[in-house]
Motif scaffolding. Structure first.
Motif, PDB file in Angstrom:
ATOM      1  N   ARG A  82      49.954  57.705  74.721  1.00  0.00           N
ATOM      2  CA  ARG A  82      48.892  58.579  74.095  1.00  0.00           C
ATOM      3  C   ARG A  82      47.525  57.981  74.008  1.00  0.00           C
ATOM      4  NH1 ARG A  82      49.664  58.385  68.616  1.00  0.00           N
ATOM      5  NH2 ARG A  82      48.050  56.880  68.729  1.00  0.00           N
ATOM      6  N   PHE A  83      47.541  56.674  73.400  1.00  0.00           N
ATOM      7  CA  PHE A  83      46.488  55.950  73.361  1.00  0.00           C
ATOM      8  C   PHE A  83      45.785  55.907  74.496  1.00  0.00           C
ATOM      9  CE2 PHE A  83      44.543  51.509  73.387  1.00  0.00           C
ATOM     10  CZ  PHE A  83      43.471  51.824  72.633  1.00  0.00           C
ATOM     11  N   LEU A  84      46.558  55.347  75.541  1.00  0.00           N
ATOM     12  CA  LEU A  84      45.774  55.118  77.032  1.00  0.00           C
ATOM     13  C   LEU A  84      44.962  56.313  77.779  1.00  0.00           C
ATOM     14  CD1 LEU A  84      48.580  52.479  78.240  1.00  0.00           C
ATOM     15  CD2 LEU A  84      45.935  52.168  77.429  1.00  0.00           C
ATOM     16  N   ARG A  85      45.807  57.525  77.313  1.00  0.00           N
ATOM     17  CA  ARG A  85      44.847  58.642  77.865  1.00  0.00           C
ATOM     18  C   ARG A  85      44.062  58.955  76.989  1.00  0.00           C
ATOM     19  NH1 ARG A  85      50.033  61.636  80.836  1.00  0.00           N
ATOM     20  NH2 ARG A  85      49.634  60.637  82.902  1.00  0.00           N
ATOM     21  N   SER A  86      43.687  58.466  75.917  1.00  0.00           N
ATOM     22  CA  SER A  86      42.609  59.006  74.905  1.00  0.00           C
ATOM     23  C   SER A  86      41.206  58.601  75.268  1.00  0.00           C
ATOM     24  CB  SER A  86      42.894  58.534  73.449  1.00  0.00           C
ATOM     25  OG  SER A  86      42.536  57.038  73.557  1.00  0.00           O
ATOM     26  N   ARG A  87      40.103  59.275  74.790  1.00  0.00           N
ATOM     27  CA  ARG A  87      38.802  58.746  75.156  1.00  0.00           C
ATOM     28  C   ARG A  87      38.293  57.598  74.376  1.00  0.00           C
ATOM     29  NH1 ARG A  87      36.137  64.916  73.703  1.00  0.00           N
ATOM     30  NH2 ARG A  87      34.362  63.967  75.109  1.00  0.00           N
ATOM     31  N   SER A  88      39.305  56.861  73.685  1.00  0.00           N
ATOM     32  CA  SER A  88      38.766  55.649  73.140  1.00  0.00           C
ATOM     33  C   SER A  88      38.228  54.692  74.070  1.00  0.00           C
ATOM     34  CB  SER A  88      39.802  55.095  72.563  1.00  0.00           C
ATOM     35  OG  SER A  88      39.957  53.863  72.146  1.00  0.00           O
ATOM     36  N   PRO A  89      37.104  54.065  74.047  1.00  0.00           N
ATOM     37  CA  PRO A  89      36.614  52.977  74.744  1.00  0.00           C
ATOM     38  C   PRO A  89      37.542  52.053  75.065  1.00  0.00           C
ATOM     39  CG  PRO A  89      34.898  53.586  73.304  1.00  0.00           C
ATOM     40  CD  PRO A  89      36.016  54.259  72.800  1.00  0.00           C
ATOM     41  N   ALA A  90      38.282  51.630  73.665  1.00  0.00           N
ATOM     42  CA  ALA A  90      39.151  50.314  73.839  1.00  0.00           C
ATOM     43  C   ALA A  90      40.378  50.778  74.898  1.00  0.00           C
ATOM     44  CB  ALA A  90      39.699  50.057  72.768  1.00  0.00           C
ATOM     45  N   ALA A  91      40.847  52.088  74.799  1.00  0.00           N
ATOM     46  CA  ALA A  91      41.941  52.571  75.754  1.00  0.00           C
ATOM     47  C   ALA A  91      41.436  52.524  77.166  1.00  0.00           C
ATOM     48  CB  ALA A  91      42.100  54.017  75.220  1.00  0.00           C
ATOM     49  N   VAL A  92      40.308  52.763  77.527  1.00  0.00           N
ATOM     50  CA  VAL A  92      39.850  52.676  78.991  1.00  0.00           C
ATOM     51  C   VAL A  92      39.678  51.145  79.156  1.00  0.00           C
ATOM     52  CG1 VAL A  92      37.660  52.921  80.289  1.00  0.00           C
ATOM     53  CG2 VAL A  92      38.139  54.578  78.122  1.00  0.00           C
ATOM     54  N   ARG A  93      39.394  50.406  78.319  1.00  0.00           N
ATOM     55  CA  ARG A  93      39.335  48.968  78.668  1.00  0.00           C
ATOM     56  C   ARG A  93      40.935  48.391  78.965  1.00  0.00           C
ATOM     57  NH1 ARG A  93      38.881  45.479  81.723  1.00  0.00           N
ATOM     58  NH2 ARG A  93      38.904  43.031  81.027  1.00  0.00           N
ATOM     59  N   LEU A  94      41.741  48.871  77.975  1.00  0.00           N
ATOM     60  CA  LEU A  94      43.269  48.340  78.291  1.00  0.00           C
ATOM     61  C   LEU A  94      43.971  48.912  79.538  1.00  0.00           C
ATOM     62  CD1 LEU A  94      45.676  47.008  76.914  1.00  0.00           C
ATOM     63  CD2 LEU A  94      46.188  48.805  75.507  1.00  0.00           C
ATOM     64  N   ALA A  95      43.649  50.182  79.757  1.00  0.00           N
ATOM     65  CA  ALA A  95      44.065  50.836  80.842  1.00  0.00           C
ATOM     66  C   ALA A  95      43.631  50.119  82.292  1.00  0.00           C
ATOM     67  CB  ALA A  95      43.667  52.412  80.913  1.00  0.00           C
ATOM     68  N   ALA A  96      42.383  49.680  82.245  1.00  0.00           N
ATOM     69  CA  ALA A  96      42.051  49.187  83.113  1.00  0.00           C
ATOM     70  C   ALA A  96      42.466  47.626  83.506  1.00  0.00           C
ATOM     71  CB  ALA A  96      40.311  48.897  83.207  1.00  0.00           C
ATOM     72  N   ALA A  97      43.202  47.121  82.302  1.00  0.00           N
ATOM     73  CA  ALA A  97      43.848  45.623  82.324  1.00  0.00           C
ATOM     74  C   ALA A  97      45.292  45.993  82.787  1.00  0.00           C
ATOM     75  CB  ALA A  97      43.622  44.944  81.492  1.00  0.00           C
ATOM     76  N   LEU A  98      45.818  46.932  82.573  1.00  0.00           N
ATOM     77  CA  LEU A  98      47.285  47.308  82.568  1.00  0.00           C
ATOM     78  C   LEU A  98      47.951  47.341  84.084  1.00  0.00           C
ATOM     79  CD1 LEU A  98      48.397  49.156  79.264  1.00  0.00           C
ATOM     80  CD2 LEU A  98      48.945  46.855  79.796  1.00  0.00           C
ATOM     81  N   ASP A  99      48.865  47.059  84.188  1.00  0.00           N
ATOM     82  CA  ASP A  99      49.213  47.547  85.611  1.00  0.00           C
ATOM     83  C   ASP A  99      49.748  48.879  85.596  1.00  0.00           C
ATOM     84  OD1 ASP A  99      50.661  47.633  88.043  1.00  0.00           O
ATOM     85  OD2 ASP A  99      52.516  46.535  87.395  1.00  0.00           O
ATOM     86  N   GLY A 100      49.099  49.773  86.653  1.00  0.00           N
ATOM     87  CA  GLY A 100      49.387  51.119  86.856  1.00  0.00           C
ATOM     88  C   GLY A 100      48.476  52.055  85.556  1.00  0.00           C
ATOM     89  N   GLY A 101      47.632  51.194  84.767  1.00  0.00           N
ATOM     90  CA  GLY A 101      46.890  51.868  83.701  1.00  0.00           C
ATOM     91  C   GLY A 101      45.926  52.905  84.196  1.00  0.00           C
ATOM     92  N   ALA A 102      45.246  52.410  85.035  1.00  0.00           N
ATOM     93  CA  ALA A 102      44.176  53.431  85.806  1.00  0.00           C
ATOM     94  C   ALA A 102      44.632  54.375  86.416  1.00  0.00           C
ATOM     95  CB  ALA A 102      43.319  52.516  86.858  1.00  0.00           C
ATOM     96  N   ALA A 103      45.874  54.484  86.892  1.00  0.00           N
ATOM     97  CA  ALA A 103      46.499  55.604  87.723  1.00  0.00           C
ATOM     98  C   ALA A 103      47.207  56.507  86.687  1.00  0.00           C
ATOM     99  CB  ALA A 103      47.554  55.290  88.640  1.00  0.00           C
ATOM    100  N   PHE A 104      47.473  55.758  85.662  1.00  0.00           N
ATOM    101  CA  PHE A 104      48.036  56.522  84.603  1.00  0.00           C
ATOM    102  C   PHE A 104      46.961  57.354  83.610  1.00  0.00           C
ATOM    103  CE2 PHE A 104      49.220  57.036  79.871  1.00  0.00           C
ATOM    104  CZ  PHE A 104      50.443  57.675  79.922  1.00  0.00           C
ATOM    105  N   ARG A 105      45.827  56.906  83.671  1.00  0.00           N
ATOM    106  CA  ARG A 105      44.774  57.752  83.146  1.00  0.00           C
ATOM    107  C   ARG A 105      44.467  58.962  83.825  1.00  0.00           C
ATOM    108  NH1 ARG A 105      41.809  56.584  78.660  1.00  0.00           N
ATOM    109  NH2 ARG A 105      39.878  57.525  79.302  1.00  0.00           N
ATOM    110  N   LYS A 106      44.537  58.679  85.151  1.00  0.00           N
ATOM    111  CA  LYS A 106      44.088  59.957  86.140  1.00  0.00           C
ATOM    112  C   LYS A 106      45.254  61.058  86.070  1.00  0.00           C
ATOM    113  CE  LYS A 106      41.163  57.068  88.809  1.00  0.00           C
ATOM    114  NZ  LYS A 106      40.951  56.379  90.143  1.00  0.00           N
TER     115      LYS A 106
END
Lengths: 573, 465
Positions: free
Chosen positions: B120-144
């Motif tokens: 839930r956090f990784l899909r939120s608008r939180s800037p910290a979530a954006v940063r973590l998603a960019a670093a996680l494996d598959g995080g960027a695709a998950f946000r999309k």
């Protein structure tokens, strides 16, 4: 249609009464309107003057306070002031300034009350005029500042040993302008033409005036603001800043409307009064005139007019009196005339009767005398006396019988004339009646050529069939008598102008003027053995039917008699 | 004598008893009433990831708990996660859930709760979530929108593994975001207090959560009262109707930065010289002097997060024109007025329009004035959050990326200082002064403090008897 006298009198009275009242109303209305307008303009002018006076008063107050500030406050700043930035606000609170600032000679704001965020920055105010001292200054508001107009006289002073300029005064904001307006009882606003903005209370209609144009130094006019017509006056305040006052024309319009209504009511009342008077007067004038006209019509119809009543003393009364006198004279004359005609008629009748009776009596007398002489001669023994007597007796008795029959016929005709019955009307086809009548007389035509000409458009006419047949028969018989040696006789029917015309035209010798004048005189005849009652009977029948008999004749060119009958409902029996 | 000694001893004991509560330290019990400017969410306190107001951030802090917390120095501390370990050269981090961790309904928190909350956090608008998603494996695709997220894995009932693409200096710092709080399937929180009586927009009552992972709070309960008017809050504190007032001068900490954000893609600030002129025209010392406790800004962040020494341009080339300035409504009007006055003095006829503080951050405007504090009080994440407010110069991005990859604290800090410097040099983000977050408490209220982000911490508060 010609209007009646009463109508004309009413119109005349109306025309005489209304224009002056209308003119008076219009003049008064115009006068009131111009007075109200002048009063409104004067009020607005006074309001402008008062506003200017109030501003001058505020200016003087501000100047006095500034002097006190320079003298007291700047010399000894308030003890509570911890920072130079807030000195201006402390002084403003103490002296009651809405705007106050201390500006260095370099133009930097040292302390500002109305623009507290502007300390140590170049001043952003702009002097628009010196009299009154009007400035456009930045005033802190919300998260920034807004430009406001302020009345800010200034003066030099010394602060912290340095020369400074101090300025202060009231803000010319909506609250100030609203206060001025309430004081003067008019809408008041300040229009900044450069900024195209109004300083006016939120509910002021002046604020809705989008692009006002004020030429010159002063201006005035009328403008519709918020759907209400306002009269306004404006005075150039400074530069492009105008002080504007306005007032709705509601009161002015209401007064004008009320007065206009009153004048209209007065006009209507005057008109009603004039028409009432005209009605009464015209009635008083027209009634005797109408009575005179009715009386004249009765006279024309041969009736007794009766007395016409009218108030004595005026012209109408005199006319009525004269008319009544004339009527009485006419009655007297008519009675005399009737009496004379009656006597003359009796005389004429006696003469005619004597004449008619005398004519047969003379042969009878001669016959009887002849018989007496013949009887005397037979008695004297005349040899041929018996045979001669018998012949004379036969001849004389024949003569006496003939004359006695003539006497009988004369008496019968007189009796018939006297017994002429009242007509009994019934719708009748006159073409058919003419045909039947002519058919009765054809056997007597002899050498006369009979012709008939029927109008097919002839309507059914209410007549007494027997009387019309008798009258028509008389006319046909007269025509046949006028042409013993033959001729042409035309009987025709025609309808025109609401009348039916049955005409009998012969080609006889015609009648001279004297004969034509005597035609309908009873017992006047040109025929031997005639009673002179035939045409009189015809005329009587025509009159009883509401018609007339017309004659056209010229000697040697024949005569035309026309029985003219009206096409109408049968007259009452 | 013995009788007199007995009386003296009794009096001494009474005096000691009178002084003992303070001397003995925190004690349990009592309810505390805190005044805050606004509580927008109120009953939606179970959704901390959408908090927009300081009041709601406080509610989130009271009601929710994350896997980790941040130490004042920026290092992670255990929260619901009792411990963690790294593997694969710093690319795999496994967090172990504290066996005592409970949700408000007393349900033990398991790894599945943590995984669900992280998704839930990784899909939120939180800037910290954006940063973590960019670093996680598959995080960027998950946000999309992708459903697979190999970077987050609940490997058993108690452990969750984060798989990073590359090693990071502080990979767990984003988990300290309030938006990363762990919640139950029905949204129940795990924070020190349980919301019991929300009155949306005005009041929220909370009770102490006895099974909180760090133990029961000292207070029995709390009541938060929304009072927008500072005078009203002050008066309520003086009258004793409030025990603590947030935002009131008292105990303070410099946490927020007053930022002028200029849009370099639009007139009139599309030229660097104009941005320079504006940056030079705004006198930081003067601005700071207007607000008690404020300080002129040296860098983009509060000094305790990242201390820098900077010079500002002195040129004051005039700029003429009109400027519409958007001002967040939590900026003190006096500061805004001064900035408008300075810009006007520079030649820009400036009109200020106030907008909601949360809206101001995302509003497109040629210039906007915001009072900014970081979502997570860690300088790397904070600078990245700031960088999202304006176009980021390439050099700044490179410095931030390098700092994220740098394990050594000193070198990392140097890289962050460099990023700060590059960001400031572009003049799209003009820090003006640093603001204190503060609170005032009545006598007898103890243990109240502010965290590094300036949020009131009432978890350890207690009332002196």
């Amino acid at each position: 249609l010609t209007p009646s006298l009463r109508t004309r009198l009413l119109i005349a009275f109306g025309l005489v009464a209304v224009p002056p009242v209308a003119m008076l109303a219009a003049s008064a209305s115009s006068l009131i309107a111009s007075s109200l307008e002048e009063s409104s303009r004067r009020r607005l002018g006074d309001a402008l003057g008062s506003a200017r006076g109030r501003i001058d008063e505020l200016r003087r107050e501000a100047e006095a306070r500034l002097a006190a500030v320079a003298r007291e406050d700047l010399a000894e700043p308030p003890a509570s002031v911890a920072d130079d930035r807030t000195v201006a606000s402390a002084i403003a609170a103490r002296r009651g300034f809405e705007t106050f600032e201390i500006v260095a000679t370099t133009g930097r704001v040292l302390s500002s009350h109305h623009w507290s965020a502007g300390f140590d920055l170049p001043e952003q105010g702009e002097t628009l005029a010196d009299d009154p001292p009007l400035r456009r200054v930045a005033v802190a508001e919300g998260f920034g500042s807004v430009p406001r107009l302020a009345l800010m006289p200034s003066r030099s002073a010394r602060w912290r040993g340095l020369p400074v300029t101090i300025r202060g005064g009231p803000l010319l904001d909506a609250a100030f302008v609203g206060g001025l307006g309430r004081l003067m009882g008019v809408e008041t606003g300040i229009y900044d033409a450069a900024a195209r903005s109004w300083i006016a209370p939120p509910d002021s209609p002046l604020g809705r005036w989008t692009v006002p144009r004020f030429p010159g130094l002063e201006a005035e006019g009328v403008e519709t603001l918020g759907g209400v017509v306002h009269r306004w006056a404006a005075m150039r305040f400074a530069g492009d800043v105008w002080l504007v006052v306005g007032a709705p024309r509601t009161l002015e319009a209401a007064l004008s409307e009320r007065f206009l209504r009153l004048t209209l009511l007065a006009s209507l009342a005057a008109l009603a009064a004039a028409l009432g008077a005209a009605f009464v007067l015209s009635r008083r004038i027209a009634r005797p005139v109408r009575a005179l006209a009715d009386a004249a019509r009765r006279i024309a119809a041969g009736q007794r007019p009766g007395a016409v009543s009218a108030a004595p003393g005026d012209e109408i009364g005199e006319l009525a009196a004269a008319f009544n006198a004339l009527g009485e004279d006419l009655d007297t004359s008519r009675a005399r005339l009737v009496q004379a005609e009656r006597v003359a008629a009796w005389r004429e009748m006696a003469r005619r009767l004597a004449h008619e009776l005398k004519n047969p009596l003379f042969p009878i007398q001669l016959s009887i005398e002849t018989l007496r002489r013949a009887a005397e001669q037979e008695g004297a023994g005349h040899p041929e006396g018996a045979a001669r007597f018998a012949r004379l007796f036969r001849e004389s008795s024949d003569t006496i019988l003939d004359e006695l029959r003539a006497l009988g016929r004369i008496i019968e005709e007189f009796s018939e004339f006297a017994r002429l019955p009242r007509p009994r009307f019934a719708p009748t086809d006159l073409n058919e009646l003419v045909g039947q009548t002519v058919a009765l007389y054809r056997p007597r035509a002899g050498q006369v050529l009979f012709e008939t000409l029927h109008d097919p458009q002839l309507p059914l006419v209410p007549v007494d069939r027997d009387l019309i047949a008798r009258a028509l028969g008389n006319l046909v018989a007269n025509a046949l008598d006028a042409m013993p040696d033959g001729g042409r006789l035309l009987v025709r029917t025609a309808v025109a102008a609401g009348e039916v015309r049955l005409s009998v035209e012969d080609s006889g010798p015609g009648l001279d003027a004297e004969q034509q004048r005597q035609l309908f005189t009873p017992y006047h005849t040109t025929k031997r053995g005639g009673t002179g009652l035939g045409l009189a009977i015809v005329q009587g029948i025509a009159t009883d039917h509401g018609g007339r008999v017309e004659v056209r004749s010229e000697p040697g060119r024949g005569t035309s008699f026309a029985l003219v009958l009206p096409v109408r409902e049968a007259p009452a029996p | 004598v013995s009788w007199r000694l007995g009386v003296a001893a009794a009096l001494a004991l009474l005096g000691l008893a009178r002084l003992s509560p303070a001397a003995l330290g925190p004690c349990y019990g009592g309810r505390l009433t805190a005044g805050v400017p606004r509580i927008v969410l109120g009953s939606n306190a179970a959704q901390p990831w959408v908090a927009r107001e300081a009041g709601d951030a406080l509610v989130g802090r009271l009601v929710h708990e994350g896997l980790v917390r941040l130490a004042p120095e920026g290092f992670p501390l255990p929260a619901l996660a009792a411990r963690w370990s790294a593997a694969a050269g710093g690319r795999e981090w496994t967090l172990e859930i504290d066996p005592n961790a409970r949700l408000h309904d007393e349900t033990p928190i398991v790894a599945a709760d943590a995984e669900r909350s992280l998704r839930r956090f990784l899909r939120s608008r939180s800037p910290a979530a954006v940063r973590l998603a960019a670093a996680l494996d598959g995080g960027a695709a998950f946000r999309k929108g992708a459903t697979a997220l190999p970077g987050v894995d609940a490997i058993d009932a108690r452990r969750v593994t984060l798989r990073l693409l590359e090693p990071l200096a502080l990979p767990l710092a984003p988990l300290a975001s309030p938006a990363a709080a762990v919640t139950g399937a029905r949204g129940q929180g795990a924070g020190p207090f349980v919301p019991v009586l929300p009155v949306p927009g005005s009041r929220l009552a909370l009770n102490a959560f006895g099974s909180h992972v760090r133990g029961r709070p000292l207070l029995d309960g709390l009541t938060l009262v929304a009072l927008p008017n500072p005078e009203e809050r002050r008066a309520a504190l003086r009258a004793g109707r409030l025990d603590v007032v947030a935002g009131e001068a008292g105990v303070g900490r410099l946490t927020a930065t007053l930022l002028l954000v200029l849009d370099p893609t639009r007139r009139p600030f599309d030229r660097p010289s104009r941005r320079d002129a504006v940056a030079a025209a705004l006198e930081r010392e003067t601005l700071a002097a207007l607000i008690p406790g404020a300080a002129p800004a040296r860098g983009l962040l509060a000094p305790h997060l990242l201390s820098v020494e900077s010079e500002w341009p002195a040129t004051r080339a005039p700029i003429t024109g009109l400027l519409a300035l958007t001002v967040a409504d939590d900026v003190p009007p006096l500061l805004s007025q001064r900035i408008v006055a300075s810009l006007t003095a520079l030649g820009l006829r400036t009109t200020a329009t106030a907008v909601d503080s949360a809206v101001a951050r995302t509003a497109r405007a040629p210039a906007k004035l915001i009072l900014w504090s970081p979502e997570v009080a860690e300088p790397g994440l904070a600078l990245r959050e700031l960088a999202s407010l304006a176009p980021v110069p390439r050099l700044a991005s490179e410095s931030l990326d390098a700092a994220d990859a740098e394990i050594d604290p000193d070198r990392r800090r140097a890289l962050l200082v460099e990023a700060d410097s590059v960001l400031r040099a572009d003049r799209a983000l003009v820090p003006l002064c640093v603001f204190p977050s503060s609170f005032a408490a009545r006598d007898g209220v103890r243990g109240v403090r502010l965290d590094a982000a300036g949020t009131l911490v009432l978890e350890d508060a207690w009332i002196q008897p």
